[in-house]
Scaffold this motif. Structure first.
Motif, PDB file in Angstrom:
ATOM      1  N   GLY A   1       0.816  -1.208   0.000  1.00 45.70           N
ATOM      2  CA  GLY A   1       0.000   0.000   0.000  1.00 45.70           C
ATOM      3  C   GLY A   1       0.848   1.255   0.000  1.00 45.70           C
ATOM      4  N   ALA A   2       1.898   1.269   0.824  1.00 44.32           N
ATOM      5  CA  ALA A   2       2.776   2.436   0.881  1.00 44.32           C
ATOM      6  C   ALA A   2       3.465   2.663  -0.456  1.00 44.32           C
ATOM      7  CB  ALA A   2       3.807   2.263   1.989  1.00 44.32           C
ATOM      8  N   GLY A   3       3.971   1.576  -1.062  1.00 40.45           N
ATOM      9  CA  GLY A   3       4.646   1.695  -2.349  1.00 40.45           C
ATOM     10  C   GLY A   3       3.712   2.157  -3.442  1.00 40.45           C
ATOM     11  N   ALA A   4       2.502   1.587  -3.465  1.00 45.46           N
ATOM     12  CA  ALA A   4       1.518   2.008  -4.459  1.00 45.46           C
ATOM     13  C   ALA A   4       1.130   3.463  -4.246  1.00 45.46           C
ATOM     14  CB  ALA A   4       0.281   1.111  -4.392  1.00 45.46           C
ATOM     15  N   GLY A   5       1.011   3.874  -2.970  1.00 47.16           N
ATOM     16  CA  GLY A   5       0.684   5.263  -2.685  1.00 47.16           C
ATOM     17  C   GLY A   5       1.758   6.214  -3.179  1.00 47.16           C
ATOM     18  N   VAL A   6       3.027   5.863  -2.947  1.00 54.21           N
ATOM     19  CA  VAL A   6       4.137   6.705  -3.405  1.00 54.21           C
ATOM     20  C   VAL A   6       4.141   6.797  -4.925  1.00 54.21           C
ATOM     21  CG1 VAL A   6       6.644   6.903  -3.537  1.00 54.21           C
ATOM     22  CG2 VAL A   6       5.566   6.280  -1.377  1.00 54.21           C
ATOM     23  N   TYR A   7       4.011   5.642  -5.582  1.00 51.60           N
ATOM     24  CA  TYR A   7       4.056   5.605  -7.048  1.00 51.60           C
ATOM     25  C   TYR A   7       2.935   6.443  -7.652  1.00 51.60           C
ATOM     26  CZ  TYR A   7       4.060   3.612 -11.773  1.00 51.60           C
ATOM     27  OH  TYR A   7       4.101   3.440 -13.132  1.00 51.60           O
ATOM     28  N   ASN A   8       1.716   6.255  -7.161  1.00 48.59           N
ATOM     29  CA  ASN A   8       0.595   7.016  -7.702  1.00 48.59           C
ATOM     30  C   ASN A   8       0.674   8.489  -7.320  1.00 48.59           C
ATOM     31  OD1 ASN A   8      -1.487   5.198  -9.137  1.00 48.59           O
ATOM     32  ND2 ASN A   8      -0.887   4.000  -7.353  1.00 48.59           N
ATOM     33  N   THR A   9       1.287   8.785  -6.164  1.00 46.93           N
ATOM     34  CA  THR A   9       1.478  10.182  -5.785  1.00 46.93           C
ATOM     35  C   THR A   9       2.395  10.877  -6.765  1.00 46.93           C
ATOM     36  OG1 THR A   9       1.118   9.759  -3.433  1.00 46.93           O
ATOM     37  CG2 THR A   9       2.356  11.733  -4.000  1.00 46.93           C
ATOM     38  N   THR A  10       3.504  10.259  -7.093  1.00 44.82           N
ATOM     39  CA  THR A  10       4.441  10.900  -8.019  1.00 44.82           C
ATOM     40  C   THR A  10       3.804  11.077  -9.395  1.00 44.82           C
ATOM     41  OG1 THR A  10       5.463   8.760  -8.564  1.00 44.82           O
ATOM     42  CG2 THR A  10       6.474  10.045  -6.814  1.00 44.82           C
ATOM     43  N   ARG A  11       3.004  10.084  -9.827  1.00 43.85           N
ATOM     44  CA  ARG A  11       2.313  10.241 -11.110  1.00 43.85           C
ATOM     45  C   ARG A  11       1.355  11.430 -11.069  1.00 43.85           C
ATOM     46  NH1 ARG A  11      -2.558   8.495 -12.757  1.00 43.85           N
ATOM     47  NH2 ARG A  11      -2.816   7.094 -10.975  1.00 43.85           N
ATOM     48  N   GLN A  12       0.601  11.540  -9.977  1.00 39.16           N
ATOM     49  CA  GLN A  12      -0.355  12.634  -9.873  1.00 39.16           C
ATOM     50  C   GLN A  12       0.309  13.977  -9.632  1.00 39.16           C
ATOM     51  OE1 GLN A  12      -3.036  10.970 -11.423  1.00 39.16           O
ATOM     52  NE2 GLN A  12      -3.856  12.766 -10.390  1.00 39.16           N
ATOM     53  N   VAL A  13       1.448  13.972  -8.916  1.00 40.88           N
ATOM     54  CA  VAL A  13       2.203  15.219  -8.766  1.00 40.88           C
ATOM     55  C   VAL A  13       2.630  15.715 -10.145  1.00 40.88           C
ATOM     56  CG1 VAL A  13       4.399  16.178  -7.976  1.00 40.88           C
ATOM     57  CG2 VAL A  13       2.971  14.869  -6.403  1.00 40.88           C
ATOM     58  N   GLY A  14       3.070  14.791 -10.988  1.00 42.13           N
ATOM     59  CA  GLY A  14       3.402  15.168 -12.357  1.00 42.13           C
ATOM     60  C   GLY A  14       2.212  15.747 -13.092  1.00 42.13           C
ATOM     61  N   ALA A  15       1.032  15.120 -12.903  1.00 39.13           N
ATOM     62  CA  ALA A  15      -0.177  15.611 -13.564  1.00 39.13           C
ATOM     63  C   ALA A  15      -0.562  16.998 -13.063  1.00 39.13           C
ATOM     64  CB  ALA A  15      -1.325  14.628 -13.340  1.00 39.13           C
ATOM     65  N   VAL A  16      -0.462  17.206 -11.751  1.00 39.74           N
ATOM     66  CA  VAL A  16      -0.783  18.523 -11.181  1.00 39.74           C
ATOM     67  C   VAL A  16       0.151  19.590 -11.733  1.00 39.74           C
ATOM     68  CG1 VAL A  16      -0.818  19.884  -9.064  1.00 39.74           C
ATOM     69  CG2 VAL A  16      -1.785  17.595  -9.066  1.00 39.74           C
ATOM     70  N   LEU A  17       1.439  19.305 -11.711  1.00 41.11           N
ATOM     71  CA  LEU A  17       2.404  20.270 -12.227  1.00 41.11           C
ATOM     72  C   LEU A  17       2.213  20.488 -13.722  1.00 41.11           C
ATOM     73  CD1 LEU A  17       5.618  19.185 -10.281  1.00 41.11           C
ATOM     74  CD2 LEU A  17       4.084  21.101  -9.784  1.00 41.11           C
ATOM     75  N   GLY A  18       1.852  19.407 -14.441  1.00 38.50           N
ATOM     76  CA  GLY A  18       1.600  19.545 -15.872  1.00 38.50           C
ATOM     77  C   GLY A  18       0.416  20.455 -16.146  1.00 38.50           C
ATOM     78  N   SER A  19      -0.657  20.273 -15.374  1.00 33.11           N
ATOM     79  CA  SER A  19      -1.841  21.116 -15.551  1.00 33.11           C
ATOM     80  C   SER A  19      -1.529  22.575 -15.234  1.00 33.11           C
ATOM     81  CB  SER A  19      -2.971  20.610 -14.639  1.00 33.11           C
ATOM     82  OG  SER A  19      -4.098  21.445 -14.701  1.00 33.11           O
ATOM     83  N   ALA A  20      -0.833  22.803 -14.123  1.00 27.43           N
ATOM     84  CA  ALA A  20      -0.504  24.178 -13.735  1.00 27.43           C
ATOM     85  C   ALA A  20       0.453  24.818 -14.728  1.00 27.43           C
ATOM     86  CB  ALA A  20       0.095  24.189 -12.329  1.00 27.43           C
ATOM     87  N   ALA A  21       1.486  24.063 -15.120  1.00 23.90           N
ATOM     88  CA  ALA A  21       2.510  24.627 -15.994  1.00 23.90           C
ATOM     89  C   ALA A  21       1.961  24.915 -17.389  1.00 23.90           C
ATOM     90  CB  ALA A  21       3.706  23.676 -16.078  1.00 23.90           C
ATOM     91  N   ILE A  22       1.126  24.016 -17.931  1.00 23.71           N
ATOM     92  CA  ILE A  22       0.627  24.249 -19.282  1.00 23.71           C
ATOM     93  C   ILE A  22      -0.364  25.409 -19.284  1.00 23.71           C
ATOM     94  CG2 ILE A  22      -1.406  22.728 -19.302  1.00 23.71           C
ATOM     95  CD1 ILE A  22       1.272  23.000 -22.064  1.00 23.71           C
ATOM     96  N   GLY A  23      -1.133  25.555 -18.200  1.00 23.74           N
ATOM     97  CA  GLY A  23      -2.032  26.708 -18.110  1.00 23.74           C
ATOM     98  C   GLY A  23      -1.266  28.012 -18.093  1.00 23.74           C
TER      99      GLY A  23
END
Length: 503
Positions: free
Chosen positions: A399-421
């Protein structure tokens, strides 16, 4: 012993068929990933209906992604503590109810708030899918399981705009959220019937870590996204600096916390886990960032309807969905660096190609070629990266590993959304255009504006292309995972050597 008494009905993974549970879980997983990108094609309609500007509608996506990303570290632990099935079902109920709220929103502010709750529900669901794969499939069969997971992840993020276009054109933008309600009900019933109750593990929850990570992400994303709107004022740079300082403090606190930190830094001692997190961060950034300028270009410059503009992504979605399961089976037999590295490089090349042909009068088929190449690239990325990240995770840290992995993916998505805007707003200003909503509406630009608007959108596509090169470098540095058969051979050889020495 306490863990065994918590769930006495758990069967060993090899005695049960894990596939029905995985199929049940990926239905909900598909739904929440669709909502990461489905808003992109509906943005012009939302802008017109709710009287919003580009920056406002970018927040509709960013608020969802931010609320999705920040809690993932703790929701992965919640799955370990209370069972992935239970946390998944609670998150599914929250996500479905918030979807109904989104569709009923009458202002852009209410829509953004509802999207926050939708993101919280999604954050409870996502880590449980990977945790179930990690805990029910043996390491040498996870590539095939991750092939399905990768197909769902890849197709969902690309199908989102297509489904959004059809719904917006025929029923209205509200239905991109209403459609989640019946799907959520079906997903809940299937999860209740098919997902097993797995063994639980006691965890302490790092509240200071949650606060530091949440505030750090918020200030960083707010500063990046609002930079152009606020003319990169001192307050913007102060927000970005505060975010970086808080995130740095969060990492330091995680290394200092000897009890049970929110972010288990020990996981990053595994080379492949660390590199896979870097790679998936760049992937999350690129997939989210590429859709917004492409949809604005299709509707504002080419005058396509939401459905027609979304249909541009059909080659991408079809190729990803068809090829990802085959790639998943290949992952179990091939070094992941060859597959993932090829995927990241092809994705970057395809986006660069797309940026060069995005002009007001280009033939549609010339757009479809690089978009199809993106589909091939996506199929080569999701499964090998996920399988590489989870291969060496022990069950109690699934669970911890999956949480970290999905967090980094979503952090990328958040930064991608903010940066492209922010980049779109900056490039529009550089072309002499306002960053807000054109008076005529996004889909009705005057002829003299088409060329500069098109230039701004095509220039913005180069950003995710550049970020993908980071994923390429990370993926080609993957080490070959140790296969279960190799471990068994090593275990057999060691006693035989000891016996020969004794003899």
């Amino acid at each position: 012993m306490n863990n065994q008494r918590t769930a006495p009905d758990v069967s060993p993974p090899q005695q049960t068929n894990p596939w029905p549970a995985l199929w049940a879980l990926v239905i909900g997983f598909f739904m929440i990933l669709v909502d990461s990108t489905i808003v992109a094609v509906a943005n012009p309609a939302i802008m017109d209906t709710l009287q919003a500007d580009i920056n406002n509608v970018v927040w509709v996506t960013s608020a969802y992604l931010l609320a999705y990303a920040v809690p993932l570290l703790v929701t992965g632990r919640l799955g370990d503590r209370f069972g992935p099935k239970n946390i998944y079902m609670v998150g599914l109920v929250l996500f479905t109810a918030a979807s109904l709220w989104c569709g009923l929103s009458g202002t852009v502010t209410m829509l953004i708030v509802a999207r926050v709750f939708q993101g919280l529900g999604a954050s409870m669901m996502t880590p449980q899918t990977m945790a179930v794969i990690t805990r029910t499939f043996p390491p040498d069969r996870r590539g095939t399981a991750m092939g399905l997971w990768g197909a769902v992840a890849g197709v969902a993020t690309l199908v989102g705009p297509i489904a959004g276009g059809v719904l917006v054109d025929n029923l209205g933008w509200e239905w991109i959220f209403f459609v989640n309600v019946p799907v959520g009900v079906v997903a809940f019933v299937l999860a209740w019937r098919l997902v097993p109750s797995l063994e639980t593990h006691r965890h302490k929850f790092d509240i200071p870590g949650v606060v530091l990570s949440a505030l750090g992400m918020f200030f960083l994303v707010f500063g990046i996204q609002e930079g152009s709107t606020l003319d990169w004022s001192t307050a913007v740079f102060a927000s970005i600096a505060a975010g970086l300082i808080l995130l740095g403090t969060f990492v330091w606190y995680q290394s200092w916390n000897k009890n049970e930190p929110l972010l288990p830094l020990g996981l990053f001692r595994d080379r492949n886990f660390s590199l896979a997190n870097v790679a998936i961060t760049s992937m999350g950034f690129a997939v989210t960032a590429m859709v917004l300028p492409l949809m604005f270009y299709a509707q504002a410059v080419r005058g396509l309807s939401p459905t027609a503009s979304a249909l541009l992504l059909v080659p991408m979605a079809v190729l990803t969905g068809v090829l990802a399961p085959f790639v998943g089976r290949l992952v179990d037999r091939t070094h992941p660096r060859y597959i993932a590295g090829t995927g990241f490089l092809l994705f970057a090349v395809a986006l660069g190609w797309l940026a060069t042909v995005m002009s007001p009068d280009v033939a549609i088929w010339e757009l479809l070629l690089p978009i199809g190449l993106i589909g091939l690239a996506n199929a080569c990325i999701w499964s090998p990266v996920a399988a590489t990240a989870t291969h060496n995770l022990p069950p109690h840290q699934a669970g911890a590993g999956a949480g970290v992995y999905n967090t980094t993916r979503q952090v990328g998505a958040v930064l991608g959304s903010a940066a492209i805007g922010a980049l779109i707003t900056a490039r529009l200003s550089a072309q002499g255009l306002t960053g807000g909503r054109p008076e005529e509406g996004v889909g009705e630009l005057p002829a003299f504006v088409l060329e500069p608007f098109s230039n701004a959108m095509s220039q913005s596509v180069w950003l995710p292309a550049a970020i993908l090169l980071i994923g390429f470098v990370a993926s080609v540095c993957f080490a070959r995972p140790v296969r279960q058969s190799d471990r068994e051979v090593s275990a057999d050889v060691a006693p035989s050597r000891e016996t020969s020495l004794q003899g």
